[in-house]
Design an enzyme around this catalytic site. Structure first.
Site, short mmCIF file in Angstrom:
data_model
loop_
_atom_site.label_atom_id
_atom_site.label_comp_id
_atom_site.label_asym_id
_atom_site.label_seq_id
_atom_site.Cartn_x
_atom_site.Cartn_y
_atom_site.Cartn_z
N LYS A 35 43.83 -23.88 -42.15
CA LYS A 35 43.13 -24.63 -43.19
C LYS A 35 44.06 -24.90 -44.37
O LYS A 35 44.08 -26.01 -44.94
CB LYS A 35 41.90 -23.86 -43.63
N GLU A 154 26.34 -21.01 -57.57
CA GLU A 154 26.50 -22.46 -57.49
C GLU A 154 25.16 -23.11 -57.17
O GLU A 154 24.32 -22.53 -56.48
CB GLU A 154 27.56 -22.82 -56.42
N ASN A 213 16.59 -21.94 -54.37
CA ASN A 213 16.66 -22.52 -53.02
C ASN A 213 15.35 -22.29 -52.26
O ASN A 213 14.89 -23.18 -51.52
CB ASN A 213 17.83 -21.92 -52.26
N PHE A 254 12.33 -33.43 -53.21
CA PHE A 254 12.09 -32.52 -52.08
C PHE A 254 10.66 -32.62 -51.55
O PHE A 254 10.11 -31.66 -51.03
CB PHE A 254 12.43 -31.08 -52.46
N ALA A 257 8.70 -35.97 -46.28
CA ALA A 257 8.32 -35.38 -44.99
C ALA A 257 9.35 -35.75 -43.94
O ALA A 257 9.97 -36.81 -43.98
CB ALA A 257 6.95 -35.89 -44.58
N GLY A 262 17.70 -27.96 -43.08
CA GLY A 262 18.74 -27.27 -42.31
C GLY A 262 19.90 -26.98 -43.24
O GLY A 262 19.75 -26.89 -44.45
N CYS A 265 22.47 -23.38 -46.54
CA CYS A 265 21.85 -22.68 -47.66
C CYS A 265 20.37 -22.34 -47.45
O CYS A 265 20.00 -21.17 -47.42
CB CYS A 265 22.01 -23.51 -48.94
N ARG A 340 25.62 -26.83 -39.66
CA ARG A 340 25.06 -25.48 -39.61
C ARG A 340 23.54 -25.54 -39.70
O ARG A 340 22.98 -26.08 -40.64
CB ARG A 340 25.64 -24.62 -40.74
#
Length: 467
Positions: A35, A154, A213, A254, A257, A262, A265, A340
């Site tokens: 990386k 964050e 979150n 948010f 629908a 996913g 987080c 992810r």
């Protein structure tokens, strides 16, 4: 200020680049030599809008460097940010092994006073454990070097992380020493007025990130449950969410629908917060339901595909044999290549279980899907090639190029113009006029006039039945 950032993933690389943009001298360190080689060569290991340009600019101006050697990163450093992964364990708890290893390695290599900043999302008490680890390691070295540990969570959305960092709603700093807190807050003084910096104790800062979150995930699962009810009673969730979102106590964010949340987080943090509650014998029943609703929402949407072709949502294996299903989108959201816990992964696996052939296209995420799913999915070179000879099109990720696509041409290329809009990204009337039978989330299924023609009138052309 001289700053080191440990970890060059989404959080670490954005943090390092943005701090350099603010004028700090930043060294990003990662043990992944591959990386670091990519970054030194001018490449990018992740996709994030605006990040490549910011990295290149700050490297050219000498404020941002990369290394795989911790000693090099720490030389002359005043702050070191820990921005390594904290993935979920099988029980939902956060795996803290990487951040604790990083803390121990920093303590083994530091030779001058440091403020260690916990940037990774970690359970309550992690900062205190980092402090104990560093103290123990320094004592073992016989090195009486002063240090402090602060928490600076964050609040970055993938796809807009650079903008979120440079134009924050707030900056949260958790520290048990007022002067340490002010020093960390001072790193942001060019972009944040003093009233937007929220100082608090470390435990509260750690919990703030999880609570934020989890609340956003709750809004998503709530509107998805309302969408499912809309389907049952004949209401339109888009109208309902506009009515709800116009209430300033609720807000529109948010409340879209779809197939559910996913990414790296929300799923991880919801599970971790549930686990924290269990450890402290405080059942978080709302969040348990949020998680269950989100997992069930993915299954429910795939069942629509099964029901369309088989008449049953409980069809047995092989019921989609011979059906070619096209997926538009693989990343968990637009603007990122992150897959992810992306809904697309569950959709592919479930469609394959029922015998379907799956072909997919995503503007940036396909290399990662190819690595993860292999021959379970065929990858197309572009959106229209993806739908060629398909029996159904499924919108998974609402990339702008999909929403702006020529639906008439897409329908014309398909064997069976059926559109499953799992993000409610398309206007139903537009889709129907293009020739699609249209399924969405929380909206009435709409059939085009072409789909109403009796199948006996269809003309066989190749493998497709055109009406």
């Amino acid at each position: 200020m001289k700053v080191a950032v440990i970890g060059t993933g989404y959080v670490g690389l954005v943090t390092g680049a943005c701090l350099a943009e603010l004028g700090h001298r930043v060294t990003c360190m990662d043990s992944d030599t591959g990386k670091i080689s990519v970054l030194r060569a001018g490449g990018m290991p992740i996709y994030e809008e605006g990040l490549a340009e910011m990295v290149a600019r700050n490297v050219a101006e000498g404020r941002l460097t990369f290394t795989d050697r911790l000693e090099e990163a720490l030389g002359g450093t005043e702050f070191v940010f820990l921005a390594v992964g904290t993935p979920s364990r099988s029980d939902g708890s956060a795996d803290l092994s990487m951040i604790m290893d990083a803390a121990e390695e920093v303590a083994s290599a530091m030779d001058s006073p440091l403020v260690i900043v916990q940037k990774s999302t970690c359970p309550v008490g992690t900062a205190a454990e980092i402090e104990r680890t560093v103290s123990r390691t320094l004592a073992g070295r016989g090195a009486p070097i002063s240090f402090a540990v602060a928490v600076n969570p964050e609040f970055l959305r993938e796809g807009s992380a650079v903008r979120d960092f440079m134009q924050p709603d707030r900056v949260v700093v958790g520290a048990d020493d007022r002067e340490v807190a002010r020093r960390v807050g001072g790193l942001y003084e060019k972009i944040v007025p003093p009233e937007k910096i929220q100082y608090m104790d470390r435990a509260s800062a750690e919990l703030t990130k999880y609570a934020a979150n989890a609340f956003l995930a709750t809004k998503i699962s709530f509107i998805n449950e309302i969408a499912n009810l809309c389907e049952a009673v004949g209401a339109d969730v888009e109208a309902v969410r506009r009515g709800m979102g116009s209430d300033p106590r609720i807000g529109p964010s948010f409340l879209a629908a779809g197939i559910g949340y996913g990414g790296s987080c929300f799923p991880k943090d919801v599970k971790a917060l549930i686990r924290i509650g269990q450890e402290y014998k405080q059942a978080l029943q709302i969040l348990e339901a949020v998680h269950q609703v989100n997992r069930r929402q993915r299954i429910r949407q795939v069942e629509k595909v099964l029901r369309h072709f088989t008449g049953s949502a409980m069809a047995k294996g092989g019921s989609l044999a011979g059906k070619r299903i096209a997926l538009w989108g693989l990343a968990f959201k637009p603007g990122t290549d992150d897959i992810r816990d992306a809904p697309s992964l569950d959709v592919v696996k479930r469609l394959k279980t029922y015998g379907a052939e799956v072909v997919a296209y995503d503007p940036v995420a396909m290399p990662y899907v190819a690595e993860m799913l292999g021959d379970q999915v065929n990858l197309a070179p572009d959106a229209l090639s993806c739908v060629e000879s398909a029996h159904a099109l499924v919108l998974i990720t609402e990339w702008p190029e999909f929403l702006d696509a020529d639906l008439v041409e897409a329908a014309g290329r398909m064997c069976d113009p059926v559109l499953f809009d799992f993000r409610n990204g398309f206007d139903p009337e537009t889709a129907v006029r293009a020739g699609f039978q249209y399924y969405a989330v929380g909206r009435t299924t709409v059939r085009s006039k072409w789909s109403a023609v009796r199948l006996g009138q269809a003309q066989e052309v190749g493998q497709c039945a055109f009406l």
